[in-house]
Design a protein around this motif. Structure first.
Motif, mmCIF file in Angstrom:
data_model
loop_
_atom_site.group_PDB
_atom_site.id
_atom_site.type_symbol
_atom_site.label_atom_id
_atom_site.label_comp_id
_atom_site.label_asym_id
_atom_site.label_seq_id
_atom_site.Cartn_x
_atom_site.Cartn_y
_atom_site.Cartn_z
ATOM 1 N N ALA A 59 12.703 -3.678 -4.815
ATOM 2 C CA ALA A 59 13.501 -2.943 -3.840
ATOM 3 C C ALA A 59 12.683 -2.379 -2.798
ATOM 4 C CB ALA A 59 14.364 -2.124 -4.457
ATOM 5 N N ALA A 60 11.565 -1.910 -3.166
ATOM 6 C CA ALA A 60 10.452 -1.266 -2.154
ATOM 7 C C ALA A 60 9.961 -2.444 -1.297
ATOM 8 C CB ALA A 60 9.697 -0.601 -2.761
ATOM 9 N N GLN A 61 9.675 -3.355 -1.802
ATOM 10 C CA GLN A 61 8.984 -4.555 -1.254
ATOM 11 C C GLN A 61 10.011 -5.034 -0.090
ATOM 12 O OE1 GLN A 61 7.307 -6.973 -3.986
ATOM 13 N NE2 GLN A 61 5.268 -6.690 -3.116
ATOM 14 N N GLU A 62 11.434 -5.125 -0.377
ATOM 15 C CA GLU A 62 12.291 -5.620 0.461
ATOM 16 C C GLU A 62 12.437 -4.407 1.535
ATOM 17 O OE1 GLU A 62 15.267 -8.053 2.392
ATOM 18 O OE2 GLU A 62 13.398 -8.285 1.430
ATOM 19 N N GLU A 63 12.629 -3.256 1.306
ATOM 20 C CA GLU A 63 12.619 -2.411 2.418
ATOM 21 C C GLU A 63 11.527 -2.287 3.346
ATOM 22 O OE1 GLU A 63 13.217 1.646 0.877
ATOM 23 O OE2 GLU A 63 14.663 1.257 -0.312
ATOM 24 N N ALA A 64 10.300 -2.713 2.771
ATOM 25 C CA ALA A 64 8.893 -2.752 3.543
ATOM 26 C C ALA A 64 9.124 -4.209 4.507
ATOM 27 C CB ALA A 64 7.843 -2.778 2.696
ATOM 28 N N ARG A 65 9.601 -4.953 3.900
ATOM 29 C CA ARG A 65 9.858 -6.309 4.911
ATOM 30 C C ARG A 65 10.715 -5.959 6.052
ATOM 31 N NH1 ARG A 65 12.810 -10.285 6.009
ATOM 32 N NH2 ARG A 65 14.628 -9.847 4.571
ATOM 33 N N LEU A 66 11.796 -5.256 5.733
ATOM 34 C CA LEU A 66 12.734 -5.009 6.769
ATOM 35 C C LEU A 66 12.286 -4.125 7.912
ATOM 36 C CD1 LEU A 66 16.167 -4.873 4.309
ATOM 37 C CD2 LEU A 66 15.484 -6.726 6.076
ATOM 38 N N SER A 67 11.218 -3.198 7.231
ATOM 39 C CA SER A 67 10.904 -2.506 8.386
ATOM 40 C C SER A 67 9.365 -3.030 8.893
ATOM 41 C CB SER A 67 10.508 -0.901 7.910
ATOM 42 O OG SER A 67 9.508 -1.033 6.581
ATOM 43 N N GLY A 68 9.254 -4.137 8.628
ATOM 44 C CA GLY A 68 7.986 -4.702 9.330
ATOM 45 C C GLY A 68 6.570 -4.489 8.483
ATOM 46 N N ASP A 69 6.675 -3.825 7.429
ATOM 47 C CA ASP A 69 5.332 -3.343 6.905
ATOM 48 C C ASP A 69 4.780 -4.265 5.820
ATOM 49 O OD1 ASP A 69 5.520 -0.948 8.419
ATOM 50 O OD2 ASP A 69 6.952 -0.007 6.884
ATOM 51 N N GLU A 70 5.580 -5.353 5.200
ATOM 52 C CA GLU A 70 5.108 -6.036 4.155
ATOM 53 C C GLU A 70 5.834 -7.257 4.111
ATOM 54 O OE1 GLU A 70 3.913 -6.030 -0.626
ATOM 55 O OE2 GLU A 70 4.926 -4.292 0.435
ATOM 56 N N LEU A 71 5.054 -8.316 3.680
ATOM 57 C CA LEU A 71 5.881 -9.700 3.588
ATOM 58 C C LEU A 71 5.538 -10.343 2.112
ATOM 59 C CD1 LEU A 71 7.631 -12.138 4.744
ATOM 60 C CD2 LEU A 71 5.540 -13.025 5.290
ATOM 61 N N PRO A 72 6.187 -9.991 1.039
ATOM 62 C CA PRO A 72 6.010 -10.344 -0.227
ATOM 63 C C PRO A 72 6.524 -11.643 -0.621
ATOM 64 C CG PRO A 72 7.964 -8.591 -0.444
ATOM 65 C CD PRO A 72 7.398 -9.053 1.080
ATOM 66 N N LEU A 73 5.869 -12.261 -1.352
ATOM 67 C CA LEU A 73 6.259 -13.674 -1.771
ATOM 68 C C LEU A 73 5.758 -14.193 -3.157
ATOM 69 C CD1 LEU A 73 5.051 -15.447 1.632
ATOM 70 C CD2 LEU A 73 7.143 -15.225 1.079
ATOM 71 N N ALA A 74 6.585 -14.779 -4.014
ATOM 72 C CA ALA A 74 6.268 -15.329 -5.201
ATOM 73 C C ALA A 74 5.282 -16.533 -4.974
ATOM 74 C CB ALA A 74 7.579 -15.905 -5.954
ATOM 75 N N GLY A 84 2.490 -16.130 -9.780
ATOM 76 C CA GLY A 84 1.874 -14.937 -9.413
ATOM 77 C C GLY A 84 2.480 -14.496 -8.059
ATOM 78 N N GLY A 85 2.152 -13.695 -7.419
ATOM 79 C CA GLY A 85 2.573 -13.043 -6.399
ATOM 80 C C GLY A 85 1.424 -12.569 -5.213
ATOM 81 N N CYS A 86 2.185 -12.598 -3.931
ATOM 82 C CA CYS A 86 0.986 -12.365 -2.739
ATOM 83 C C CYS A 86 1.809 -11.845 -1.579
ATOM 84 C CB CYS A 86 0.484 -13.689 -2.416
ATOM 85 S SG CYS A 86 1.606 -14.699 -1.669
ATOM 86 N N SER A 87 1.116 -11.001 -0.766
ATOM 87 C CA SER A 87 1.733 -10.555 0.272
ATOM 88 C C SER A 87 0.732 -10.272 1.562
ATOM 89 C CB SER A 87 2.324 -9.147 -0.198
ATOM 90 O OG SER A 87 1.417 -8.096 -0.534
ATOM 91 N N LEU A 88 1.483 -10.005 2.720
ATOM 92 C CA LEU A 88 0.671 -9.539 3.825
ATOM 93 C C LEU A 88 1.163 -8.213 3.902
ATOM 94 C CD1 LEU A 88 1.325 -12.434 6.323
ATOM 95 C CD2 LEU A 88 -0.652 -11.942 5.324
ATOM 96 N N TYR A 89 0.373 -7.247 4.258
ATOM 97 C CA TYR A 89 0.587 -5.685 4.193
ATOM 98 C C TYR A 89 -0.342 -5.022 4.963
ATOM 99 C CZ TYR A 89 -3.103 -5.212 0.867
ATOM 100 O OH TYR A 89 -4.481 -5.163 0.308
ATOM 101 N N ASP A 90 -0.189 -3.670 5.230
ATOM 102 C CA ASP A 90 -0.970 -2.879 6.012
ATOM 103 C C ASP A 90 -0.723 -3.290 7.268
ATOM 104 O OD1 ASP A 90 -1.378 -1.051 4.142
ATOM 105 O OD2 ASP A 90 -3.441 -1.588 3.931
#
Length: 192
Positions: A59-74, A84-90
């Motif tokens: 849920a937190a990652q989806e909120e972060a994606r919607l605010s432009g802070d993180e792009l989480p992917l499986a 596994g999982g990966c993301s673009l963040y910061d």
């Protein structure tokens, strides 16, 4: 910053696919991430992770994606088995900079999954997000992650002392950077 859109179509090199997380992935995500190596290097809290933590993180990652802070992917294989999982963040949009991170399930390690994942995500980020710098940080004892960074063309810049809160204390981090045009895209690694 506007919401980050998922890559469409999903990023793939034919063996590794990066796609959005789904609620139906959460139990598999919990099982895979509960591996001792993932917990040693990627679990920042002191307590034992639970399925509730995974749901909260989803849920937190989806909120972060919607605010432009993180792009989480499986990270999945061609048959949609979770690897596994990966993301673009910061994200620092004014500086055209972000960080890339990943974790790989025990059964998928030693196959080049993290390297393939990082190459896919970095290439997409430079092309579609117009980044000028991509960073990768990892724990100094995480030699496997440092090798992934080097195989992808990241340059080691040094150690960030007492960099982040981690498991009740603070942790140093090794920092690597990658600039446009530096990504090594060799696909000589084979997934078995």
């Amino acid at each position: 910053m506007p919401a980050l859109e998922f890559p469409d179509p999903a990023l793939t090199d034919g063996l590794v696919t990066l796609r959005p997380w789904r609620e139906s992935d959460l139990e598999r995500r919990f099982e895979a991430f509960s591996d001792p190596l993932c917990l040693r290097f990627s679990w920042p809290l002191t307590g034992t992770p639970s399925l509730a933590h995974v749901r909260e993180r989803f849920a937190a990652q989806e909120e972060a994606r919607l605010s432009g802070d993180e792009l989480p992917l499986a990270i999945v294989d061609a048959e949609d088995h979770l690897w596994g999982g990966c993301s673009l963040y910061d994200f620092a949009p004014g500086e055209a900079r972000a960080s890339v991170g990943y974790w790989v399930a025990a059964g998928a390690r030693g196959r080049g999954v993290a390297t393939r994942t990082t190459r896919l995500l970095a290439g997409w980020a430079f092309e579609h997000l117009a980044l000028a710098r991509l960073e990768l940080v990892c724990e100094p004892a995480n030699v496997a992650s440092q090798r992934v960074a080097e195989r992808c063309g990241f340059v080691r810049e040094g150690v960030l002392r007492s960099h982040i809160p981690f498991q009740g204390g603070r942790r140093d981090s090794v920092i690597f950077s990658l600039l446009p045009g530096e990504l090594l895209t060799s696909t000589a690694l084979e997934v078995r």
